[in-house]
Design an enzyme around this catalytic site. Structure first.
Site: not given
Length: 355
Positions: A69-70, A74, A179-180, A279
């Protein structure tokens, strides 16, 4: 959707991802499709905004991510800026965004190119701020430890709704969070203290380790880890969850998609980092504020089959491990697959019938 240009985001730490990347390049050459690597981890150049990364990759119409998911996030950061679709090839363990097993990557590309895939849209968040957030040079090494160089500060979004001298509505920032957006403390002994406003009305003043504003897609990420609810990713909502608040009221608030959430740093607050999809993108001082709200841009996810979100929820969190869990049997009659769906249920999101 026939594919003309592919942008490829690869988790460099997975041998299977590197092998799959070679397969994607070979498939692209065989079909006369331009395929460009997007190395968002590169230490050879400064990190670039999503729009700059997309332009450097030739403005792909399909972004393929090989990782968890990371890695997907990106790639999504780049795709949202140009309206490209994203195909997530899964090499992770606990993710919800990637879908295609690495062994099926080429067959998935064939399906997409033959217009045989589904496109699922997800809500994203954007923000305004009292000033453009920046990461102070003395804090960059700390905030970005283990990540490489920091992403640039969120650029100011071009808009005709305000003038250069009218900042009463804050600075519109050209960012999207799938996401957030998180505001979290920088020092252990200095909490984030902020007034939280929903639709312009004060909800409460919080002192907490962090404050999370999430999408339904992000409800299974940081917000969930803090005890927040699971929301269907097919809905639109704005989710506010405090992290370890020093107050009795510690519950998540789920706001309507047209209800913005503002966080105003109180005078006695410690400095706080602002992260967008994990990030770090800036630091807030006492007196600063941000407003988070539904973005006009949505992410286009490629799916080969209708999303089985609750099946994935069951698998990812091993809900079948509970001792009291009964063995699955035939579906309840309301969800039968062996006959056509009745007309009055046709608009509901149900498993497809065998017919």
């Amino acid at each position: 959707m026939p594919v003309d240009r592919i942008g490829l985001v690869v988790h460099q730490g997975h041998a299977s991802a590197l092998a799959a990347a070679r397969d994607v390049h070979a498939w692209s050459r065989a079909h006369g499709i331009r395929c460009t690597d997007i190395d968002v981890w590169s230490a050879d150049h400064e990190r670039r905004s999503g729009r700059e990364e997309a332009h450097a990759a030739g403005d792909p119409d399909l972004v393929v991510t090989l990782g968890g998911d990371g890695t997907f996030l990106r790639g999504a950061r780049i795709a949202i800026k140009t309206g490209a679709s994203v195909l997530g090839v899964d090499l992770g363990k606990v993710g919800f965004l990637t879908e295609v097993p690495v062994g099926d990557a080429i067959s998935a590309l064939e399906a997409v190119h033959a217009d045989g895939a589904l496109v699922e849209e997800r809500m994203t968040l954007t923000m305004r701020a009292s000033r453009q957030p920046e990461v102070p040079a003395e804090m960059e090494a700390l905030l970005c430890y283990g990540r490489g160089s920091a992403l640039p500060p969120p650029p100011v979004r071009a808009t005709t709704s305000t003038t250069a001298t009218d900042n009463s509505w804050g600075v519109p920032l050209d960012v999207n969070a799938l996401n957030d957006i998180v505001v979290e403390k920088l020092a252990r002994d200095h909490q984030v203290s902020a007034g939280v406003y929903i639709s312009g009305r004060l909800l409460a003043a919080y002192s907490a380790d962090a404050l999370v504003v999430a999408t339904p897609t992000g409800s299974t990420a940081y917000s969930f880890a803090a005890g927040g609810p699971v929301l269907s990713p097919h809905m639109d909502a704005v989710v506010f969850t405090p992290i370890a608040p020093h107050m009795t009221f510690n519950r998540t608030v789920v706001a309507a998609p047209d209800e913005p959430i503002a966080l105003r740093m109180l005078p006695h607050s410690g400095r706080a980092a602002v992260s967008i999809d994990g990030q770090p993108r800036g630091v807030l001082d006492p007196g600063d504020w941000i407003g988070v709200y539904r973005a006009p841009h949505r992410l286009r996810l490629i799916r080969l089959h209708p999303t089985d979100f609750y099946g994935r929820l069951r698998d990812r969190f091993r809900l079948t491990d509970a001792p009291a869990t009964a063995t699955d049997g035939e579906s309840a009659p309301f969800f039968r697959r062996d006959s056509p769906v009745p007309p009055e249920l046709a608009d509901l999101r149900l498993p497809p019938s065998a017919s």
